[in-house]
Design a protein around this motif. Structure first.
Motif, short mmCIF file in Angstrom:
data_model
loop_
_atom_site.label_atom_id
_atom_site.label_comp_id
_atom_site.label_asym_id
_atom_site.label_seq_id
_atom_site.Cartn_x
_atom_site.Cartn_y
_atom_site.Cartn_z
N ALA A 1 -1.03 0.11 12.16
CA ALA A 1 -0.44 -0.90 11.28
C ALA A 1 0.95 -1.31 11.79
O ALA A 1 1.30 -2.50 11.78
CB ALA A 1 -0.35 -0.36 9.86
N ALA B 1 -1.93 -5.15 4.28
CA ALA B 1 -0.67 -4.96 3.55
C ALA B 1 0.46 -5.80 4.14
O ALA B 1 0.51 -6.07 5.34
CB ALA B 1 -0.28 -3.49 3.57
N CYS C 1 5.23 4.93 2.86
CA CYS C 1 4.61 6.17 3.31
C CYS C 1 5.29 7.39 2.71
O CYS C 1 6.53 7.47 2.67
CB CYS C 1 4.73 6.22 4.84
SG CYS C 1 3.29 6.83 5.66
N ILE D 1 -1.46 4.76 10.61
CA ILE D 1 -0.13 4.21 10.32
C ILE D 1 0.43 3.54 11.57
O ILE D 1 1.01 2.44 11.52
CB ILE D 1 0.83 5.32 9.83
CG1 ILE D 1 0.28 6.00 8.57
CG2 ILE D 1 2.22 4.75 9.58
CD1 ILE D 1 0.11 5.08 7.38
N VAL E 1 0.86 -1.18 0.00
CA VAL E 1 0.00 0.00 0.00
C VAL E 1 0.90 1.24 0.00
O VAL E 1 1.77 1.38 0.87
CB VAL E 1 -0.94 0.04 1.22
CG1 VAL E 1 -1.70 1.37 1.26
CG2 VAL E 1 -1.92 -1.12 1.16
N VAL F 1 6.69 -0.39 7.73
CA VAL F 1 6.40 0.90 7.11
C VAL F 1 7.73 1.53 6.71
O VAL F 1 8.61 1.74 7.55
CB VAL F 1 5.64 1.84 8.07
CG1 VAL F 1 5.43 3.20 7.42
CG2 VAL F 1 4.30 1.22 8.46
N LEU G 1 -4.66 -0.99 4.86
CA LEU G 1 -3.42 -0.94 5.63
C LEU G 1 -3.21 -2.23 6.41
O LEU G 1 -2.08 -2.77 6.48
CB LEU G 1 -3.44 0.26 6.58
CG LEU G 1 -3.42 1.65 5.93
CD1 LEU G 1 -3.67 2.73 6.96
CD2 LEU G 1 -2.08 1.89 5.22
N ILE H 1 3.95 -1.17 3.78
CA ILE H 1 3.37 0.15 3.57
C ILE H 1 4.50 1.11 3.21
O ILE H 1 5.51 1.18 3.92
CB ILE H 1 2.63 0.65 4.83
CG1 ILE H 1 1.45 -0.26 5.14
CG2 ILE H 1 2.17 2.10 4.65
CD1 ILE H 1 0.81 0.00 6.49
N VAL I 1 1.03 5.11 0.55
CA VAL I 1 0.24 6.13 1.24
C VAL I 1 0.77 7.50 0.86
O VAL I 1 1.88 7.89 1.22
CB VAL I 1 0.31 5.94 2.77
CG1 VAL I 1 -0.59 6.96 3.45
CG2 VAL I 1 -0.09 4.53 3.15
#
Length: 442
Positions: free
Chosen positions: A88, A69, A74, A85, A11, A95, A66, A72, A13
């Motif tokens: 997650a 995933a 970002c 966030i 994902v 992330v 999220l 992620i 973002v």
């Protein structure tokens, strides 16, 4: 180790130029990965450039995406403390940001640059000098081209400007040399204080072979790990400055590099930027002496202490990006002229206190030229101050007075939107007028 072995659903973002670079990178190198994009804006820039096969959610963060995933990615503008966030991350979902993806894919040497001020100029100048020295170089990151798009270039060296926001999500970037130029208060709406902000920037040193830090600011030093540390500053140690025969020289361990009189860059802060560029190249194994002609000719980034015209011994300097007092103070620092400085200030003051400018102005042979909505707020700073309604009126008035050794500098310490769309439009207008009036100097 194959970092992508168990990553099937990514994902992204935040869209815009960085988000698009992430999507294009993933499609190019990992075509089997499913990509979804979300952006809290209802009409994010770049949406029209997404492939139809990629799902896009706008107007909010889609929590279910999220939580599903494997990874992620970002956008730097989105804080890790954002509740969706953070939730997650608490679940164990990785992330990262675009610089971390760059680190996973890159196998070439990297020069990495961060700092509160000056990092864009240092990045651009280091790249230009590397090219002049015969190196195939890619320049970008937080400036210009996104880091992931640089991987499409045939480069042997990358020079990256990195913001604290980008560094928050970066843990694997290996660099030939990293530098943390300086630290001043900024982004306090995102950080818990100055140390939190500095800690984010110091992540640039995590996997650095060489480290370059500011001798005068201990906050720029790495606080952990073993590093080969070099320093720069305004004294004559290591990479520094020294006065010889009435001239100030940039120095490399007591060996002269270039006299600041030979630079087209204006201001003491820009001498430091030039010194840092030389130091970074040397530490990265590039002979900066092959690029001294480039350094002499370099005029700076647009709207940042940029010499835009020079005729009859008069320099015209566009520092329109100086939209606050601190930026104008930097432009005045170490300024040395044979003649008079005609300093253009004014615009929308945003409630600022301009009194800090009085002391440096008192040490200069200056004519303070005030204009714009809040221009009269500068009038008490110096006995030479005069007010006009516009920049054009001022330039028409001062041009007949200009002599060899003088400088005309736009460094307004104010925003521009009383008379211009933005600081760029203000700078472009000044440049056009400077090039017109400069030819009238006898």
């Amino acid at each position: 180790m194959d970092r992508w072995q168990n990553i099937n659903h990514v994902v992204v973002v935040g869209l815009g130029i960085t988000g698009l670079s992430v999507v294009n990178h993933l499609r190019r190198l990992h075509p089997d990965v499913t990509i979804r994009v979300m952006d809290s804006r209802s009409a994010p820039p770049g949406a029209d450039q997404l492939a139809e096969s990629i799902e896009l959610h706008t107007g909010s963060f889609e929590k279910q995406w999220l939580m599903q995933a494997d990874l992620i990615v970002c956008n730097p503008g989105i804080a890790l403390a954002t509740p969706e966030i953070k939730q997650a991350m608490d679940k164990g979902i990785a992330v990262v940001g675009d610089i971390e993806l760059f680190a996973w894919a890159n196998d070439k040497p990297v020069i990495a640059i961060t700092g509160s001020n000056g990092k864009s100029t240092v990045t651009d100048l280091t790249g230009e000098m590397a090219k002049a020295a015969g190196v195939r170089v890619g320049v970008g990151g937080n400036i210009g081209v996104p880091a992931l798009d640089l991987l499409n270039q045939d480069a042997d060296l990358y020079v990256l400007e990195l913001s604290s926001f980008q560094l928050e999500t970066t843990q694997s970037l290996k660099t030939k040399v990293s530098t943390f130029l300086n630290l001043s208060e900024d982004h306090m709406d995102r950080y818990q204080g100055m140390e939190d902000y500095a800690c984010a920037k110091r992540r640039i040193f995590l996997h650095a072979e060489q480290v370059l830090v500011n001798r005068e600011e201990k906050e720029t030093y790495p606080t952990q790990g073993q590093h080969a540390v070099s320093t720069f500053g305004f004294d004559d140690k290591e990479f520094g400055m020294q006065k010889r025969d009435g001239q100030i020289w940039l120095m490399d361990h007591q060996k002269p590099i270039i006299s600041v009189d030979d630079l087209r860059l204006v201001g003491k802060h820009n001498w430091s930027n030039a010194l840092v560029a030389c130091a970074l190249l040397k530490l990265a194994g590039v002979d900066y002496r092959l690029a001294l002609t480039c350094l002499r000719r370099y005029t700076g980034l647009s709207h940042r202490c940029q010499v835009v015209a020079e005729h009859g011994g008069v320099k015209w300097v566009n520092d329109s990006k100086a939209t606050n007092v601190a930026s104008t103070l930097a432009a005045l620092s170490g300024l040395s002229l044979a003649g008079k400085l005609y300093l253009l200030v004014g615009g929308v003051g945003k409630g600022a206190d301009f009194s800090e400018l009085a002391q440096p102005l008192s040490t200069l042979d200056v004519q303070l030229c005030c204009f714009g909505r809040d221009g009269e707020a500068f009038m008490e700073l110096h006995p030479s101050a005069s007010y006009a309604d516009s920049m054009d009126t001022i330039l028409a008035q001062i041009t007949p007075k200009l002599k060899d050794g003088d400088m005309v500098m736009l460094s307004p310490a104010c925003a521009s939107f009383d008379q211009f769309a933005n600081f760029m439009a203000r700078g472009v207008h000044f440049t056009q007028q400077a090039q017109r009036y400069s030819t009238q100097v006898s």
